[in-house]
Design a protein around this motif. Structure first.
Motif, PDB file in Angstrom:
ATOM      1  N   MET A   1       0.833  -1.200   0.000  1.00 39.36           N
ATOM      2  CA  MET A   1       0.000   0.000   0.000  1.00 39.36           C
ATOM      3  C   MET A   1       0.873   1.257   0.000  1.00 39.36           C
ATOM      4  SD  MET A   1      -3.151   0.817   0.022  1.00 39.36           S
ATOM      5  CE  MET A   1      -4.161   2.218   0.271  1.00 39.36           C
ATOM      6  N   ARG A   2       1.924   1.218   0.798  1.00 37.93           N
ATOM      7  CA  ARG A   2       2.812   2.372   0.887  1.00 37.93           C
ATOM      8  C   ARG A   2       3.518   2.623  -0.445  1.00 37.93           C
ATOM      9  NH1 ARG A   2       6.978   2.996   5.902  1.00 37.93           N
ATOM     10  NH2 ARG A   2       6.981   5.266   5.915  1.00 37.93           N
ATOM     11  N   THR A   3       3.919   1.538  -1.117  1.00 38.34           N
ATOM     12  CA  THR A   3       4.576   1.664  -2.421  1.00 38.34           C
ATOM     13  C   THR A   3       3.619   2.249  -3.452  1.00 38.34           C
ATOM     14  OG1 THR A   3       5.896  -0.290  -1.894  1.00 38.34           O
ATOM     15  CG2 THR A   3       5.822   0.385  -4.186  1.00 38.34           C
ATOM     16  N   LEU A   4       2.377   1.836  -3.393  1.00 38.12           N
ATOM     17  CA  LEU A   4       1.373   2.359  -4.320  1.00 38.12           C
ATOM     18  C   LEU A   4       1.197   3.863  -4.118  1.00 38.12           C
ATOM     19  CD1 LEU A   4      -0.800   1.769  -6.467  1.00 38.12           C
ATOM     20  CD2 LEU A   4      -2.406   1.408  -4.580  1.00 38.12           C
ATOM     21  N   LEU A   5       1.179   4.315  -2.888  1.00 28.74           N
ATOM     22  CA  LEU A   5       1.060   5.749  -2.619  1.00 28.74           C
ATOM     23  C   LEU A   5       2.269   6.510  -3.162  1.00 28.74           C
ATOM     24  CD1 LEU A   5      -0.405   5.782   1.006  1.00 28.74           C
ATOM     25  CD2 LEU A   5      -1.565   6.361  -1.126  1.00 28.74           C
ATOM     26  N   VAL A   7       4.178   5.593  -5.698  1.00 27.04           N
ATOM     27  CA  VAL A   7       4.082   5.587  -7.166  1.00 27.04           C
ATOM     28  C   VAL A   7       3.073   6.625  -7.633  1.00 27.04           C
ATOM     29  CG1 VAL A   7       3.372   4.206  -9.154  1.00 27.04           C
ATOM     30  CG2 VAL A   7       4.853   3.205  -7.418  1.00 27.04           C
ATOM     31  N   VAL A   8       1.913   6.658  -6.987  1.00 30.87           N
ATOM     32  CA  VAL A   8       0.893   7.645  -7.360  1.00 30.87           C
ATOM     33  C   VAL A   8       1.406   9.063  -7.133  1.00 30.87           C
ATOM     34  CG1 VAL A   8      -1.397   8.525  -6.760  1.00 30.87           C
ATOM     35  CG2 VAL A   8      -1.040   6.068  -7.008  1.00 30.87           C
ATOM     36  N   GLY A   9       2.102   9.281  -6.039  1.00 27.46           N
ATOM     37  CA  GLY A   9       2.660  10.608  -5.750  1.00 27.46           C
ATOM     38  C   GLY A   9       3.700  11.033  -6.770  1.00 27.46           C
ATOM     39  N   VAL A  10       4.571  10.109  -7.144  1.00 20.25           N
ATOM     40  CA  VAL A  10       5.616  10.419  -8.130  1.00 20.25           C
ATOM     41  C   VAL A  10       4.989  10.702  -9.493  1.00 20.25           C
ATOM     42  CG1 VAL A  10       7.557   9.438  -9.409  1.00 20.25           C
ATOM     43  CG2 VAL A  10       7.444   9.196  -6.928  1.00 20.25           C
ATOM     44  N   VAL A  11       4.022   9.888  -9.896  1.00 21.38           N
ATOM     45  CA  VAL A  11       3.349  10.103 -11.181  1.00 21.38           C
ATOM     46  C   VAL A  11       2.612  11.441 -11.173  1.00 21.38           C
ATOM     47  CG1 VAL A  11       1.514   9.261 -12.691  1.00 21.38           C
ATOM     48  CG2 VAL A  11       3.189   7.670 -11.763  1.00 21.38           C
ATOM     49  N   ALA A  12       1.937  11.757 -10.097  1.00 20.77           N
ATOM     50  CA  ALA A  12       1.227  13.031  -9.997  1.00 20.77           C
ATOM     51  C   ALA A  12       2.206  14.202 -10.067  1.00 20.77           C
ATOM     52  CB  ALA A  12       0.416  13.083  -8.706  1.00 20.77           C
ATOM     53  N   GLY A  13       3.327  14.094  -9.363  1.00 22.18           N
ATOM     54  CA  GLY A  13       4.344  15.142  -9.408  1.00 22.18           C
ATOM     55  C   GLY A  13       4.909  15.310 -10.807  1.00 22.18           C
TER      56      GLY A  13
END
Length: 58
Positions: A1-5, A7-13
């Motif tokens: 779950m932490r890794t998914l967050l 990844v989503v944060g990096v993609v959003a950035g």
């Protein structure tokens, strides 16, 4: 779950940075086009002055 967050944060950035970069490129293109137009107008004006000046010396 932490890794998914992460990844989503990096993609959003990355998407935000890409959007800012594209916006900056658009403004640079606009500024470049305006500058090119000004240079062309100044070249025409200087060219006419040079022709008038050289015609007056003859």
């Amino acid at each position: 779950m932490r890794t998914l967050l992460w990844v989503v944060g990096v993609v959003a950035g990355a998407l935000v940075l890409l959007g800012l970069l594209l916006e900056a490129v658009r403004w640079l293109v606009i500024i470049g086009a305006v500058t090119l137009a000004v240079v062309i107008v100044l070249a025409v004006i200087k060219g006419r002055q040079a022709i008038r000046h050289s015609a007056g010396q003859r």
